[in-house]
Design a protein around this motif. Structure first.
Motif, mmCIF file in Angstrom:
data_model
loop_
_atom_site.group_PDB
_atom_site.id
_atom_site.type_symbol
_atom_site.label_atom_id
_atom_site.label_comp_id
_atom_site.label_asym_id
_atom_site.label_seq_id
_atom_site.Cartn_x
_atom_site.Cartn_y
_atom_site.Cartn_z
ATOM 1 N N TYR A 159 0.792 -1.220 0.000
ATOM 2 C CA TYR A 159 0.000 0.000 0.000
ATOM 3 C C TYR A 159 0.831 1.280 0.000
ATOM 4 O O TYR A 159 0.348 2.327 -0.407
ATOM 5 N N TRP A 160 2.074 1.202 0.485
ATOM 6 C CA TRP A 160 2.819 2.420 0.784
ATOM 7 C C TRP A 160 4.097 2.584 -0.043
ATOM 8 O O TRP A 160 5.014 3.276 0.367
ATOM 9 N N SER A 161 4.151 1.973 -1.211
ATOM 10 C CA SER A 161 5.293 2.251 -2.081
ATOM 11 C C SER A 161 5.211 3.710 -2.538
ATOM 12 O O SER A 161 4.129 4.309 -2.600
ATOM 13 N N ARG A 162 6.345 4.283 -2.872
ATOM 14 C CA ARG A 162 6.360 5.685 -3.299
ATOM 15 C C ARG A 162 5.529 5.892 -4.564
ATOM 16 O O ARG A 162 4.890 6.932 -4.736
ATOM 17 N N SER A 163 5.542 4.910 -5.446
ATOM 18 C CA SER A 163 4.773 5.039 -6.686
ATOM 19 C C SER A 163 3.275 5.081 -6.418
ATOM 20 O O SER A 163 2.540 5.851 -7.052
ATOM 21 N N GLN A 164 2.785 4.253 -5.504
ATOM 22 C CA GLN A 164 1.364 4.268 -5.186
ATOM 23 C C GLN A 164 0.938 5.616 -4.625
ATOM 24 O O GLN A 164 -0.084 6.187 -5.019
ATOM 25 N N VAL A 165 1.726 6.137 -3.706
ATOM 26 C CA VAL A 165 1.400 7.433 -3.097
ATOM 27 C C VAL A 165 1.433 8.537 -4.146
ATOM 28 O O VAL A 165 0.567 9.423 -4.173
ATOM 29 N N ALA A 166 2.405 8.481 -5.066
ATOM 30 C CA ALA A 166 2.502 9.494 -6.117
ATOM 31 C C ALA A 166 1.335 9.414 -7.090
ATOM 32 O O ALA A 166 0.734 10.432 -7.461
ATOM 33 N N ALA A 167 0.979 8.203 -7.510
ATOM 34 C CA ALA A 167 -0.091 8.040 -8.506
ATOM 35 C C ALA A 167 -1.437 8.496 -7.957
ATOM 36 O O ALA A 167 -2.247 9.082 -8.691
ATOM 37 N N ARG A 168 -1.688 8.236 -6.678
ATOM 38 C CA ARG A 168 -2.984 8.593 -6.098
ATOM 39 C C ARG A 168 -3.241 10.086 -6.122
ATOM 40 O O ARG A 168 -4.392 10.524 -6.114
ATOM 41 N N SER A 169 -2.194 10.889 -6.121
ATOM 42 C CA SER A 169 -2.366 12.341 -6.082
ATOM 43 C C SER A 169 -1.853 13.010 -7.355
ATOM 44 O O SER A 169 -1.692 14.229 -7.385
ATOM 45 N N HIS A 170 -1.588 12.238 -8.393
ATOM 46 C CA HIS A 170 -1.135 12.818 -9.655
ATOM 47 C C HIS A 170 -2.167 13.849 -10.122
ATOM 48 O O HIS A 170 -3.376 13.579 -10.091
ATOM 49 N N PRO A 171 -1.741 15.042 -10.537
ATOM 50 C CA PRO A 171 -2.726 16.072 -10.910
ATOM 51 C C PRO A 171 -3.683 15.630 -12.007
ATOM 52 O O PRO A 171 -4.864 16.002 -11.986
#
Length: 450
Positions: A144-156
């Motif tokens: 759940y907490w990979s950097r890519s997941q966190v980035a994709a969830r808030s991608h503009p």
């Protein structure tokens, strides 16, 4: 609402599917009484409605069988951008009917490839400490907490896409919701290997099962259906969804938030037949079908909700719901960076085999508008994130707790912090609705900003 003390058992994505081994609980006699309370006193009302429904399926299925995957609405992200962040009207109309959409090029191919590479390295670094489904060869990882997941969830761009989805919805003016804001909901990821046959999900609906009948507020979402007027049902009215309780049983994988569209972002080229999503592209009709059938005269005195069991997804079997299963279609071919979204009431499944020479990989990221139940969940999810624990809706494995390379607050940009409730929104303008203002006040209180 779940609290930090509501510890969910360990598990994986199979925990809420009976065909994958998930264990439901038998129905006590109160459920039989409930059916008789909900159904109209005159059985002819639902019997007639049910026959009209079957006729509608018969009529609509002709076009679906002719068009196959092309019946699914498709639009480019650029077309949403150029239309002021909204779907073109013809696409919006199709989404309301079909319940789903493919949005092309939400993120660039290169970005999506980068997400996948980082995730594969993250999993590779910690493989001995991680789990997923199936246990012996994970395809759906409890990550759940990979950097890519966190980035994709808030991608503009992803945020713009989900706000466009929100704009298809509406609510009464005083409803405490802000459809112009989305919150982060942290879900799993899938890297389904070429030729895999282990990750096959049969037809089902998420966001509860028995809860749609059991919870009085949730039930109000479907008043027209229960009254036999399914043709008047509005699948995009959020008025009663904002306070609906969708997880009575604290199931490991049951969704407790108002997730108006479920979704995923492709991290591979996924062809039809390549282990992709399948849906029934008749949203209103399929919803009416699984809600009415347990209540029609021939089933009313049976303590059986036909595929609904406590703590599991609503199952849709071929024997009980042949018209739904026979109209299922697969998503059209998608590529890296494309997104697929489907309505929270939509019957969906996963193709039984990835009949392809490449993996079928996605990040599961839904659309989650700002409202009380979602803000309160975000506060608990934020605490889980900061501690590296599994998000509260999911099995309590907590695999990532000691991973030093997981996403951290100090590594997040401003959009990621807002998405995860680390920071909050600026004050609303004077022309905001009463409901929007109350929603933001509630949000700030839930997250400790007020």
């Amino acid at each position: 609402m779940m609290t930090t003390s509501s510890i969910k058992p360990k598990g994986d994505i199979s925990s809420v599917f009976s065909h994958l081994g998930g264990k439901g609980i038998g129905l006590d006699p109160s459920f039989l009484t409930l059916k008789q309370e909900i159904a109209p006193k005159d059985p002819a009302i639902l019997n007639n409605a049910y026959q009209r429904l079957l006729t509608s399926f018969q009529k609509e299925s002709v076009e679906i069988k002719e068009k196959g995957s092309s019946v699914i609405p498709q639009v480019s992200f650029a077309d949403i951008q150029s239309n002021g962040g909204q779907f073109p009207p013809s696409i919006a109309e199709e989404i309301r009917k079909r319940g789903c959409v493919v949005i092309r090029n939400v993120v660039s191919r290169e970005e999506a490839q980068g997400y996948k590479q980082q995730i594969k390295e993250y999993i590779g670094q910690h493989a001995k400490d991680l789990g997923g489904f199936p246990t012996n060869d994970p395809q759906v990882w409890e990550v759940y907490w990979s950097r890519s997941q966190v980035a994709a969830r808030s991608h503009p761009n992803f945020n713009t896409a989900t706000l466009a989805l929100n704009k298809i919805w509406h609510a009464e003016e005083n409803t405490v919701i802000d459809l112009e804001k989305n919150l982060g909901y942290c879900d799993r990821l899938r890297i389904r290997k070429a030729h895999d046959q282990s990750f096959a999900l049969q037809e089902h609906i998420d966001s509860g099962s028995l809860e749609r009948w059991l919870d009085p507020e949730y039930r109000k979402c479907y008043t027209e259906i229960f009254n036999g007027n399914w043709e008047n049902h509005d699948s995009f009215d959020a008025t009663h969804r904002v306070e609906a309780r969708m997880d009575y049983y604290n199931s490991p994988g049951g969704c407790s938030v108002f997730r108006n569209f479920q979704g995923w972002l492709a991290m591979s080229d996924i062809k039809t037949g390549g282990g992709t999503l399948r849906v029934c592209p008749l949203l209103k009709q399929s919803t009416a079908y699984f809600l009415m059938k347990p209540l029609i005269e021939e089933n009313l005195l049976k303590n059986d909700y036909i595929g609904a069991l406590p703590g599991l997804c609503q199952g849709i079997g071929k024997t009980d719901y042949p018209e739904i299963v026979d109209t299922m279609v697969s998503m059209p071919d998608v590529g890296y960076g494309d997104a697929v979204f489907w309505h929270c009431d939509q019957v969906h499944a996963v193709e039984p085999k990835n009949d392809s020479d490449v993996d079928s990989s996605v990040l599961y990221i839904p659309s989650v508008p700002l409202c009380r139940i979602n803000s309160e969940y975000l506060a608990i999810q934020r605490n889980a994130f900061e501690r590296g624990l599994t998000p509260p809706d999911f099995p309590g494995n907590h695999y990532e707790e000691t991973f030093e390379d997981r996403a951290q607050v100090n590594s997040m940009n401003a959009a990621e912090q807002l998405n995860m409730g680390i920071t909050t929104y600026p004050p609303l303008s004077d022309d905001a609705t009463t409901g929007q203002k109350k929603a933001l006040d509630t949000h700030n209180k839930a997250l400790g900003f007020a």
